[in-house]
Design an enzyme around this catalytic site. Structure first.
Site, mmCIF file in Angstrom:
data_model
loop_
_atom_site.group_PDB
_atom_site.id
_atom_site.type_symbol
_atom_site.label_atom_id
_atom_site.label_comp_id
_atom_site.label_asym_id
_atom_site.label_seq_id
_atom_site.Cartn_x
_atom_site.Cartn_y
_atom_site.Cartn_z
ATOM 1 N N TYR A 1 0.809 -1.228 0.000
ATOM 2 C CA TYR A 1 0.000 0.000 0.000
ATOM 3 C C TYR A 1 0.842 1.278 0.000
ATOM 4 C CZ TYR A 1 -3.494 -3.477 1.231
ATOM 5 O OH TYR A 1 -4.298 -4.587 1.234
ATOM 6 N N ASN B 1 -12.587 4.672 -1.520
ATOM 7 C CA ASN B 1 -11.771 3.476 -1.386
ATOM 8 C C ASN B 1 -12.435 2.649 -0.286
ATOM 9 O OD1 ASN B 1 -9.993 1.417 -0.895
ATOM 10 N ND2 ASN B 1 -8.151 2.707 -1.010
ATOM 11 N N ASP C 1 -25.659 -0.822 -1.978
ATOM 12 C CA ASP C 1 -26.964 -0.150 -2.058
ATOM 13 C C ASP C 1 -26.819 1.363 -1.857
ATOM 14 O OD1 ASP C 1 -28.186 -2.570 -2.516
ATOM 15 O OD2 ASP C 1 -28.769 -2.889 -0.430
ATOM 16 N N HIS D 1 -8.765 2.019 -5.591
ATOM 17 C CA HIS D 1 -7.897 1.140 -4.790
ATOM 18 C C HIS D 1 -6.450 1.522 -5.046
ATOM 19 C CE1 HIS D 1 -11.209 -1.526 -3.743
ATOM 20 N NE2 HIS D 1 -11.617 -1.366 -4.988
ATOM 21 N N ILE D 2 -5.661 1.487 -4.006
ATOM 22 C CA ILE D 2 -4.237 1.802 -4.125
ATOM 23 C C ILE D 2 -3.515 0.707 -4.914
ATOM 24 C CG2 ILE D 2 -2.101 2.038 -2.775
ATOM 25 C CD1 ILE D 2 -4.026 3.134 -0.493
ATOM 26 N N SER D 3 -3.821 -0.539 -4.550
ATOM 27 C CA SER D 3 -3.176 -1.676 -5.206
ATOM 28 C C SER D 3 -4.003 -2.112 -6.417
ATOM 29 C CB SER D 3 -3.052 -2.840 -4.218
ATOM 30 O OG SER D 3 -4.348 -3.241 -3.766
HETATM 31 O O1 CA2 Z 1 -5.555 -1.278 -2.515
HETATM 32 C C1 CA2 Z 1 -6.465 -0.773 -1.845
HETATM 33 O O2 CA2 Z 1 -6.634 0.428 -1.765
HETATM 34 C C2 CA2 Z 1 -7.385 -1.688 -1.035
HETATM 35 O O3 CA2 Z 1 -8.706 -1.129 -1.061
HETATM 36 C C3 CA2 Z 1 -6.867 -1.735 0.389
HETATM 37 C C4 CA2 Z 1 -7.613 -2.762 1.263
HETATM 38 C C5 CA2 Z 1 -7.672 -4.119 0.614
HETATM 39 O O4 CA2 Z 1 -8.507 -4.976 1.389
HETATM 40 C C6 CA2 Z 1 -8.215 -4.035 -0.779
HETATM 41 O O5 CA2 Z 1 -8.117 -5.315 -1.358
HETATM 42 C C7 CA2 Z 1 -7.435 -3.068 -1.650
HETATM 43 C C8 CA2 Z 1 -6.914 -2.946 2.611
HETATM 44 C C9 CA2 Z 1 -6.798 -1.708 3.397
HETATM 45 C C10 CA2 Z 1 -5.967 -2.033 4.593
HETATM 46 O O6 CA2 Z 1 -5.136 -0.937 4.821
HETATM 47 C C11 CA2 Z 1 -3.980 -1.152 5.462
HETATM 48 C C12 CA2 Z 1 -3.092 -0.106 5.416
HETATM 49 C C13 CA2 Z 1 -1.887 -0.234 6.030
HETATM 50 C C14 CA2 Z 1 -1.572 -1.383 6.696
HETATM 51 C C15 CA2 Z 1 -2.456 -2.411 6.737
HETATM 52 C C16 CA2 Z 1 -3.685 -2.302 6.133
#
Ligand code: CA2
Length: 159
Positions: free
Chosen positions: A23, A74, A87, A100-102
């Site tokens: 991330y 996000n 909804d 999404h970041i990833s």
């Molecule tokens: O890539 C993204 O922005 C996600 O929405 C991030 C979610 C993940 O479940 C999605 O698949 C993709 C996870 C967010 C968790 O954020 C963290 C940030 C730092 C450390 C741990 C978790």
């Protein structure tokens, strides 16, 4: 002044603190500051919030109906199962950008299929923190609120 809302879902308050290989190392505070600067330069009001609670996000979306001209969200882990968010996004009356970041499509099976994408106008993923800047620009474009002085290639749009 055109208002756009940017919402961040569960655990994104931890950005920059853990799992930087997935991330990135940028904190949510830094992302919000940079999006705020970009919005100001575009002459747009950007309303930003993060919550770890599904119900809070649903209510934030309800509250912006008829107030914000576009929504960027996000949804983080809620992307993969939240019918309540689906909804709420459907009930929002303007364009919605799922962000999404990833690159979720290149992730494991658990993180691959967002059920929210079917309710979104557009989906941006895999650009890291830069995706937030792209989303603000695109949301402003979809809201018809980009200033005329920007170069034409930034102002053309899908519709
Ligand atoms: O890539 C993204 O922005 C996600 O929405 C991030 C979610 C993940 O479940 C999605 O698949 C993709 C996870 C967010 C968790 O954020 C963290 C940030 C730092 C450390 C741990 C978790």
């Amino acid at each position: 002044m055109t208002r756009i809302t940017l919402l961040n879902g569960p655990n994104l308050n931890l950005l920059g603190e853990r799992e930087p290989h997935i991330y990135g190392a940028t904190t949510l505070a830094a992302i919000e500051a940079s999006c705020g600067d970009l919005a100001a330069s575009l002459g747009i009001e950007l309303h930003m919030a993060q919550s770890n609670r599904e119900g809070d996000l649903v209510e934030l979306i309800h509250r912006e109906r008829g107030i914000s001209s576009a929504l960027i969200i996000n949804p983080a882990g809620l992307s993969f199962h939240s019918v309540a968010l689906f909804d709420a996004i459907k009930a929002f009356d303007g364009p919605v950008i799922e962000l999404h970041i990833s690159n979720i499509h290149a992730r494991d099976a658990q993180h691959r299929h967002s059920i929210l994408s079917a309710a979104a106008t557009a989906v941006i993923c895999g650009l890291g923190a830069y995706g937030y800047s792209v989303a603000v620009l695109a949301a402003a474009r979809l809201a018809g609120a980009l200033p005329d002085h920007l170069p034409e290639p930034l102002r053309i749009g899908p519709r």
